[in-house]
Scaffold this active site. Structure first.
Site, PDB file in Angstrom:
ATOM      1  N   LYS A 186       0.889  -1.127   0.016  1.00  0.00           N
ATOM      2  CA  LYS A 186       0.067  -0.017  -0.058  1.00  0.00           C
ATOM      3  C   LYS A 186       0.895   1.219   0.027  1.00  0.00           C
ATOM      4  O   LYS A 186       0.899   2.155   0.923  1.00  0.00           O
ATOM      5  CB  LYS A 186      -0.761  -0.225   1.211  1.00  0.00           C
ATOM      6  CG  LYS A 186      -2.059   0.858   1.457  1.00  0.00           C
ATOM      7  CD  LYS A 186      -3.148   0.856   0.287  1.00  0.00           C
ATOM      8  CE  LYS A 186      -4.208   1.937   0.423  1.00  0.00           C
ATOM      9  NZ  LYS A 186      -4.941   2.052  -0.877  1.00  0.00           N
ATOM     10  N   ASP A 242      -2.635 -12.115   5.452  1.00  0.00           N
ATOM     11  CA  ASP A 242      -3.552 -12.752   6.328  1.00  0.00           C
ATOM     12  C   ASP A 242      -5.024 -12.713   5.356  1.00  0.00           C
ATOM     13  O   ASP A 242      -5.808 -13.513   5.249  1.00  0.00           O
ATOM     14  CB  ASP A 242      -3.588 -12.282   7.367  1.00  0.00           C
ATOM     15  CG  ASP A 242      -4.718 -12.777   8.442  1.00  0.00           C
ATOM     16  OD1 ASP A 242      -4.912 -13.868   8.558  1.00  0.00           O
ATOM     17  OD2 ASP A 242      -5.512 -11.863   9.171  1.00  0.00           O
TER      18      ASP A 242
HETATM   19  C1  IPM Z   1      -3.706 -17.221  10.067  1.00  0.00           C
HETATM   20  C2  IPM Z   1      -4.622 -16.684  11.286  1.00  0.00           C
HETATM   21  C3  IPM Z   1      -4.015 -16.230  12.380  1.00  0.00           C
HETATM   22  C4  IPM Z   1      -3.099 -14.790  11.698  1.00  0.00           C
HETATM   23  C5  IPM Z   1      -4.549 -15.936  13.531  1.00  0.00           C
HETATM   24  C6  IPM Z   1      -5.032 -16.939  14.292  1.00  0.00           C
HETATM   25  C7  IPM Z   1      -3.425 -15.175  14.619  1.00  0.00           C
HETATM   26  O1  IPM Z   1      -5.653 -15.996  10.756  1.00  0.00           O
HETATM   27  O2  IPM Z   1      -2.966 -17.847  10.410  1.00  0.00           O
HETATM   28  O3  IPM Z   1      -4.189 -16.770   8.997  1.00  0.00           O
HETATM   29  O4  IPM Z   1      -3.679 -13.784  11.896  1.00  0.00           O
HETATM   30  O5  IPM Z   1      -1.957 -14.930  11.316  1.00  0.00           O
HETATM   31 MG    MG Z   2      -5.761 -15.750   8.917  1.00  0.00          MG
END
Ligand code: IPM
Ligand code: MG
Length: 348
Positions: A186, A242
């Protein structure tokens, strides 16, 4: 070789049990297993989501097969005691920075995608997500503004070393695939992203054979739905990765299908489905174990150096699907155990 089994919360124990059955059925010589407590399950048993014994086992293991963490009972705990700290702590403590999330459509599942079949069928991409930095690990807290308003804050940052390391991972992955790397950031708004982009461009000098492009994350989210077939490898930061990896999972059909590997510098790895603990269906036998089974396959490939065994798992999953195996998320009625049965039948 030692494999740590961290089943965790919610559907974690059910799906890890099926992956373990598949590994057992393959009768691979030299594999040993040790189970450990993580997440809400660990908090409830011993008062911490990542107890020292678990961390010790993780350090000793050649690879970790991980289920999921997250438990609504723990939502009001202080952040450092919440289940999610188990996975974040393992990533940090073991230096697991390179999170590989492949997304590819199994032909049999193209109908399950949220996208039109012809758009979904073209998906064969890999998200390389950095998992040791970014806003996840910056200083964070709650404070009061001068006006007395409550304010939450989380600092986003990357240093050039962190970006360089993950950029190399992205370029190397692209080189081993179709030679295209798209770096997602970004940079039109964030300084963190400007540095990210600058460093990725510097690293690209080492990879003249890889075609590098850059995309803002909002556009990338849109393009993943509009024309996901354009992507080969996407390299991105912790937070964007994510979000985009969850999105990619629905593009291929179900979040119940996406496996992942998170590697450190010595190829020690943590292997987990990208979906969470799904507390709403926990204990009902409704979870799809295939993402975990495929994660076990990635484990054999990346940490244990057994590519033929990895191929065998992938082929068994593909043929189970071709034979009609469908869990609830895939529009079917098969239980978690029946899905495991289907993979076992296909193995033999
Ligand atoms: C992932 C999950 C994790 C993250 C969580 C559970 C902390 O969403 O592995 O994608 O955000 O990395
Ligand atoms: Mg995740």
């Amino acid at each position: 070789m030692l494999i740590a089994l961290f089943a965790g919360d919610g559907i974690g124990p059910e799906i890890v049990a099926q992956a373990k059955r598949v590994l057992d059925a393959m009768a691979i010589p030299g594999l040993t297993y040790e189970a450990g407590l993580v997440g809400g399950a660990a908090y409830k048993a011993v008062g911490h989501p990542l107890p020292p014994e678990t961390l010790d086992l993780a350090r000793r293991a050649d690879a970790i097969l991980f289920g999921a963490v997250g438990d609504p009972d723990c939502d009001s705990l202080e952040r450092h005691l919440r289940p999610e700290q188990a996975i974040l702590g393992l990533r940090k403590e073991l230096g697991l920075f390179s999170n590989l999330r492949p997304a590819k459509v199994f032909p049999e599942l193209a109908d399950a995608s949220a996208l039109k079949k012809e758009v979904a069928s073209a998906i064969d991409l890999l998200i390389v997500r950095e998992t040791n930095g970014d806003v996840y690990f910056g200083e964070k807290g709650m404070r009061k503004t001068p006006e007395g308003l409550r304010e939450g804050y989380d600092i986003m940052s990357y240093n050039e070393e962190q970006v360089r390391k993950i950029a190399h991972q992205g370029f190397q992955a692209a080189r081993a695939r179709r030679g295209k790397l798209c770096s997602v950031d970004k940079a039109n708004v964030l300084e963190t992203s400007q540095l990210w982009r600058d460093v990725v461009i510097e690293v690209s000098a080492d990879y003249p054979d890889v075609a590098l492009s850059h995309m803002y994350v909002d556009n990338a989210a849109m393009q993943l739905v509009r024309n996901p077939g354009q992507f080969d490898v996407i390299v991105t930061g912790n937070m964007f990765g994510d979000i985009l990896s969850d999105q990619a999972s629905m593009c291929v059909g179900s979040i119940g299908m996406l496996a992942s590997a998170t590697l450190n510098d010595s190829n020690q790895g943590l292997y987990e489905p990208i979906h969470g603990s799904a507390p709403d269906i926990a204990g009902q036998g409704k979870a799809n174990p295939l993402a975990t089974v495929l994660s076990a396959g990635m484990m054999l490939r990346y940490s244990l150096g057994m590519p033929q065994q990895a191929d065998r798992i992938e082929a068994a999953v593909a043929s189970a699907l071709a034979n009609g195996a469908r869990s609830f998320d895939l529009g079917g009625t098969m239980s978690t155990i029946e899905m495991g049965d289907a993979v076992l039948a296909a193995l033999n």
